[in-house]
Scaffold this motif. Structure first.
Motif, PDB file in Angstrom:
ATOM      1  N   MET A 142       0.821  -1.209   0.000  1.00 26.37           N
ATOM      2  CA  MET A 142       0.000   0.000   0.000  1.00 26.37           C
ATOM      3  C   MET A 142       0.857   1.263   0.000  1.00 26.37           C
ATOM      4  SD  MET A 142      -3.220  -0.864  -0.063  1.00 26.37           S
ATOM      5  CE  MET A 142      -4.160   0.480   0.667  1.00 26.37           C
ATOM      6  N   PRO A 191      -1.737   2.864   4.579  1.00 27.55           N
ATOM      7  CA  PRO A 191      -2.171   1.461   4.695  1.00 27.55           C
ATOM      8  C   PRO A 191      -2.936   1.147   5.975  1.00 27.55           C
ATOM      9  CG  PRO A 191       0.127   1.647   5.301  1.00 27.55           C
ATOM     10  CD  PRO A 191      -0.318   3.029   4.929  1.00 27.55           C
ATOM     11  N   MET A 225      -6.612  -2.857   4.061  1.00 27.39           N
ATOM     12  CA  MET A 225      -5.810  -3.495   3.029  1.00 27.39           C
ATOM     13  C   MET A 225      -6.683  -4.353   2.131  1.00 27.39           C
ATOM     14  SD  MET A 225      -2.663  -4.558   5.500  1.00 27.39           S
ATOM     15  CE  MET A 225      -1.858  -3.295   6.480  1.00 27.39           C
TER      16      MET A 225
END
Length: 255
Positions: free
Chosen positions: A54, A61, A64
């Motif tokens: 990410m 992030p 996810m």
């Protein structure tokens, strides 16, 4: 010979080197196990991989995508950030995510010995006693089980720094109070990356003596210390709040 023995008993640098070597020996077995086979290791391995993915996509992030049958999972929303980003820093120097987690576990074992050494020396003023206390703390079965069997990263990170709360408390109540900042630093490591049980234990062990202990000699204003703590905790909370709020910008709808 007597000079050598004196150096072994009183030389801080030698003690730190020995603690690092002991920690390295205790960590050798980590590189023979599979992180995915430990109790929590598989979760942390996936979390580390997805977080890195990410970040490379330029997204924060928290939620996810691509896991849980495509529904996504908010791993970093439910787990403190330092337990993710510090192993990712280690990953920059090693070839695999599993190796990064293993090396990070080894670092925490070594750090636990150093922090206990600092606390024990603060109390005893004898480096030989401090070294012995650090050695016992490093080989504690429960702490090593958290690394080897469970890979409970939040727990063994908290245990690595928990001696600091007692170091700060002892210095605050028994000495000049100049190291009181260890209490604030330690509280961050508890709140930002550990479990509630360590938060409860540490605060109980800190506040109870603070309430009943009245022979505190301070050279500086307690109001000054209190203001510093307030600014510190507000900054910490803003950091964690920003992490949570960033999930609203994620493309996924998480239920």
């Amino acid at each position: 010979m007597q000079k050598i023995m004196t150096q072994l008993k009183e030389n801080k640098k030698i003690h730190y080197i020995l603690l690092i070597l002991i920690g390295a020996l205790l960590s050798i077995g980590l590189f023979k196990i599979q992180i995915r086979d430990t109790h929590d290791g598989f979760l942390h391995l996936i979390r580390l991989i997805k977080t890195d993915e990410m970040l490379k996509l330029g997204e924060f992030p928290m939620v996810m995508p691509g896991i849980c049958n495509g529904a996504g999972y908010a791993m970093n929303l439910f787990y403190p950030p330092l337990a993710t980003y510090l192993p990712l820093l280690v990953k920059m120097f090693v070839p695999s995510y599993a190796t990064a987690l293993k090396l990070f576990g080894a670092i925490c074992i070594i750090v636990s010995g150093i922090t206990m050494y600092q606390f024990a020396f603060q109390v005893s003023k004898k480096r030989s006693i401090a070294f012995f206390a650090a050695f016992i703390y490093m080989i504690a079965p429960y702490k090593l089980a958290n690394v080897y069997k469970r890979y409970a990263i939040g727990e063994f990170m908290a245990l690595a720094f928990i001696p600091w709360v007692f170091l700060g408390l002892y210095n605050l109540l028994q000495e000049d109070g100049k190291k009181h900042y260890f209490i604030a630093i330690r509280s961050y490591w508890i709140n930002a990356k550990s479990y509630n049980i360590y938060f409860i234990y540490s605060n109980f062990c800190f506040f109870l003596p603070s309430i009943f202990y009245k022979k505190v000699k301070r050279k500086r204003s307690t109001h000054q210390d209190r203001n510093q703590y307030c600014f510190y905790f507000v900054g910490k909370c803003l950091f964690l709040d920003a992490s949570v709020r960033s999930t609203s910008k994620c493309r996924l709808c998480y239920f």
